[in-house]
Structure formats: structure tokens, C-alpha cells
Design a protein around this motif. Sequence first.
Motif, short mmCIF file in Angstrom:
data_model
loop_
_atom_site.label_atom_id
_atom_site.label_comp_id
_atom_site.label_asym_id
_atom_site.label_seq_id
_atom_site.Cartn_x
_atom_site.Cartn_y
_atom_site.Cartn_z
N THR A 18 0.84 -1.20 0.00
CA THR A 18 0.00 0.00 0.00
C THR A 18 0.87 1.25 0.00
OG1 THR A 18 -1.69 -1.22 1.22
CG2 THR A 18 -1.93 1.17 1.13
N ALA A 19 1.97 1.23 0.75
CA ALA A 19 2.90 2.37 0.73
C ALA A 19 3.46 2.57 -0.66
CB ALA A 19 4.02 2.15 1.75
N LEU A 20 3.78 1.49 -1.36
CA LEU A 20 4.28 1.62 -2.74
C LEU A 20 3.19 2.17 -3.66
CD1 LEU A 20 6.52 -1.52 -3.23
CD2 LEU A 20 7.22 0.86 -3.51
N MET A 21 1.95 1.76 -3.44
CA MET A 21 0.85 2.32 -4.22
C MET A 21 0.73 3.82 -3.96
SD MET A 21 -3.22 1.30 -4.29
CE MET A 21 -3.63 2.08 -2.71
N TYR A 22 0.83 4.22 -2.70
CA TYR A 22 0.77 5.65 -2.37
C TYR A 22 1.94 6.39 -3.01
CZ TYR A 22 -3.01 5.25 1.10
OH TYR A 22 -4.22 5.07 1.72
N SER A 23 3.09 5.75 -3.02
CA SER A 23 4.27 6.36 -3.63
C SER A 23 4.05 6.62 -5.12
CB SER A 23 5.48 5.43 -3.43
OG SER A 23 6.61 5.90 -4.11
N THR A 30 0.77 8.88 -13.57
CA THR A 30 0.36 7.53 -13.15
C THR A 30 -1.02 7.50 -12.49
OG1 THR A 30 2.69 6.91 -12.80
CG2 THR A 30 1.03 5.54 -11.72
N THR A 31 -1.81 6.51 -12.88
CA THR A 31 -3.05 6.16 -12.19
C THR A 31 -2.77 4.92 -11.34
OG1 THR A 31 -4.41 6.97 -14.01
CG2 THR A 31 -5.44 5.40 -12.51
N PHE A 84 -0.99 -1.17 -10.78
CA PHE A 84 -1.98 -2.04 -10.15
C PHE A 84 -1.33 -2.72 -8.95
CE2 PHE A 84 -3.03 -1.89 -14.66
CZ PHE A 84 -4.37 -1.57 -14.64
N LYS A 85 -1.88 -2.49 -7.78
CA LYS A 85 -1.45 -3.22 -6.60
C LYS A 85 -2.28 -4.49 -6.50
CE LYS A 85 -2.30 -3.31 -1.82
NZ LYS A 85 -3.15 -2.67 -0.82
N HIS A 86 -1.61 -5.64 -6.54
CA HIS A 86 -2.29 -6.93 -6.47
C HIS A 86 -1.75 -7.75 -5.30
CE1 HIS A 86 -4.10 -6.73 -10.51
NE2 HIS A 86 -2.92 -6.40 -11.00
N MET A 87 -2.56 -8.67 -4.81
CA MET A 87 -2.09 -9.74 -3.96
C MET A 87 -1.93 -11.00 -4.82
SD MET A 87 -1.77 -8.62 -0.79
CE MET A 87 -1.23 -7.04 -1.47
N THR A 88 -0.76 -11.61 -4.76
CA THR A 88 -0.48 -12.76 -5.62
C THR A 88 -1.48 -13.89 -5.40
OG1 THR A 88 1.85 -12.16 -5.46
CG2 THR A 88 1.35 -14.29 -6.43
N HIS A 89 -1.92 -14.08 -4.17
CA HIS A 89 -2.84 -15.19 -3.90
C HIS A 89 -4.23 -14.95 -4.49
CE1 HIS A 89 -3.12 -12.50 -0.36
NE2 HIS A 89 -4.38 -12.84 -0.31
N LEU A 181 8.64 9.91 -2.70
CA LEU A 181 9.18 9.63 -1.37
C LEU A 181 8.28 10.07 -0.22
CD1 LEU A 181 12.90 10.61 -2.03
CD2 LEU A 181 11.94 8.30 -1.86
N SER A 182 7.23 10.83 -0.51
CA SER A 182 6.38 11.31 0.58
C SER A 182 4.96 11.54 0.08
CB SER A 182 6.94 12.60 1.18
OG SER A 182 6.98 13.63 0.23
N TRP A 183 4.03 11.54 1.02
CA TRP A 183 2.62 11.78 0.71
C TRP A 183 1.93 12.33 1.96
CZ3 TRP A 183 5.02 6.98 0.21
CH2 TRP A 183 4.87 6.11 1.28
N GLU A 184 0.74 12.87 1.78
CA GLU A 184 -0.01 13.40 2.92
C GLU A 184 -0.61 12.25 3.72
OE1 GLU A 184 -2.93 16.22 1.77
OE2 GLU A 184 -1.49 17.61 0.85
N ALA A 185 -0.64 12.40 5.04
CA ALA A 185 -1.25 11.39 5.89
C ALA A 185 -2.74 11.29 5.59
CB ALA A 185 -1.04 11.75 7.36
N GLY A 186 -3.29 10.11 5.82
CA GLY A 186 -4.73 9.92 5.62
C GLY A 186 -5.02 9.00 4.45
N ALA A 187 -6.30 8.75 4.24
CA ALA A 187 -6.74 7.86 3.18
C ALA A 187 -6.59 8.50 1.82
CB ALA A 187 -8.20 7.47 3.41
N ARG A 188 -6.57 7.65 0.78
CA ARG A 188 -6.58 8.12 -0.60
C ARG A 188 -7.88 7.69 -1.26
NH1 ARG A 188 -2.67 10.43 -3.10
NH2 ARG A 188 -3.72 9.92 -5.05
N PRO A 189 -8.33 8.43 -2.28
CA PRO A 189 -9.59 8.05 -2.94
C PRO A 189 -9.52 6.69 -3.61
CG PRO A 189 -8.48 9.85 -4.13
CD PRO A 189 -7.80 9.71 -2.82
N GLU A 190 -8.30 6.23 -3.95
CA GLU A 190 -8.17 4.93 -4.63
C GLU A 190 -8.24 3.75 -3.66
OE1 GLU A 190 -5.60 8.02 -6.74
OE2 GLU A 190 -5.78 7.28 -4.68
N ASP A 191 -8.19 4.01 -2.36
CA ASP A 191 -8.22 2.92 -1.38
C ASP A 191 -9.41 2.00 -1.60
OD1 ASP A 191 -6.00 3.96 -0.12
OD2 ASP A 191 -7.10 4.71 1.62
N GLY A 192 -9.17 0.70 -1.46
CA GLY A 192 -10.28 -0.24 -1.49
C GLY A 192 -11.15 -0.11 -0.25
N VAL A 193 -12.34 -0.68 -0.31
CA VAL A 193 -13.28 -0.56 0.82
C VAL A 193 -12.76 -1.30 2.05
CG1 VAL A 193 -15.30 -0.23 -0.64
CG2 VAL A 193 -14.64 -2.54 0.02
#
Length: 240
Positions: A18-23, A30-31, A84-89, A181-193
Motif C-alpha cells: 500500500t505504501a508503494l501504491m501511495y508512492s 500515473t493512475t 496495479f497493486k495486487h495480492m499474488t494469492h 518519497l512522501s505523501w499526505e497522511a490519511g486515506a486516498r480516494p483509490e483505497d479499497g473498501v
Amino acid sequence: MDKTKRICLWSGPRNISTALMYSFAQRKDTTVVDEPLYAHYLTSTDADEYHPGAEDVIADQHNDGERVVREVILGDYETPVVFFKHMTHHLVDLDWSFMKDTINLILTRDPRDMLPSYAKQVNQPAMRDVGYAKHLELLEYLQSIGQQPMVIDSKQVLMDPKGKLTEICHGLGIPFDEAMLSWEAGARPEDGVWADHWYHNVHRSTGFKPYTPKTEPFPEHLKELLKECQPIYHRLIGKS
């Protein structure tokens, strides 16, 4: 000709994905898309019985993984790069050939660090939940189709964020951007539910936190799973 650069990060849980996605979300070119195959995984297995917030995920996303591949992973985007952030499983009951059209990265983490963290949400995890065996299967598949995906150890990112991100971007054929290398604290609109269940730490962060080794004793009930995961982890990161 499709010129969109589609980056698929294939991660296990609790791996700074998730940190890499935020990065990557800090890049203007990038979307980012958060775990589009999660509902497919939940409805294709019995994981919905023990994953927190499973009903919300299933209601929020397309449950048909092949449709997700067509419309989301291979869909149209306004930006030249899509992450795209994925979980391999989550890769169950799917045709993997779409990966010929994506750039694939594998993100792993020492199971001694990962398993205790994951068990705080899923008390009795199994190999299928934590992704190590699937990582190895995925790596072998990608090599069979002529790809040599970068395997990233999350610890190395935390120890040198700028250096490792520069290396990753070089491997992806995109320039490194200091904004990553940095982002604002808090949720992002792209976050999953599912963010309310899993993203507490990253929501408090404003960048990559320095690596700190765990000091508490390793949980007894996870030791058998650790024995399964460790040799796979070492193979993934190139150790004997």
C-alpha cells in the motif's frame, strides 16, 4: 498500438504494497488501482468466511476475474502509466496470459516479519493466504513467457527508499520522481473498501518508515507455516 505502461505489483499481505501504491500515486503520469481481483478471490474460495469486511468487498467490486482483467487491468486510462497493486494469492481460476501485456514486479517480505503482522487480522493463516508459494509459481510462469521480473524485498525499500525506488523505476523504464518519497497522511480516494481493516499504519504515515526488526517472540502457532514459507522466501530473493 497500446502504449499504456501497465505495472502489476504482485505482493503478499503486509508487505508495504500500500505504501508503494501511495508512492506511485504521487506521480502525475500515473493512475493507481487497488487490488482489483480481491472480490474475485473471495468469491472463488472460502476466504470470504474469515477475511474482515469480505461482504463489502464482494458488493463493491466485479466478482468475475476475467471481466476485471478485460475492463480494469487491460482497460483504457488517461495516464501513460497505470500501477496495479495486487495480492499474488488472488490469482485463482484465471488465465494468466494477460501478463504478457503487463510489466510485472514481485514484492516479498521475510516471513518472520510478515506472519505475526498478518495474524493480527487473520488469526490462523495458511500458505494460500500469505502468497509465498504463489509468488514462486508466478515467478516461474513469468520466466516461461520470457520475462525476468524484478523481485523486491520490502526491507530493502525501507532501508533505502530513494535508492530502491530509483532502481525500480529504471527497471520499469520510467524516470524516478522525488515526489514518490512522501505523501499526505490519511486515506486516498483509490483505497479499497477494505482500508478500514488493513491500512491503519499507512494512513498515519507520510512516507516510508525506517525498517525496524521485530523484538517480540515469534508466535508459536505460526511456526509450522514459517517453516513452509522461509525456504520459498530465500529462493525468491536469490539465497540458497
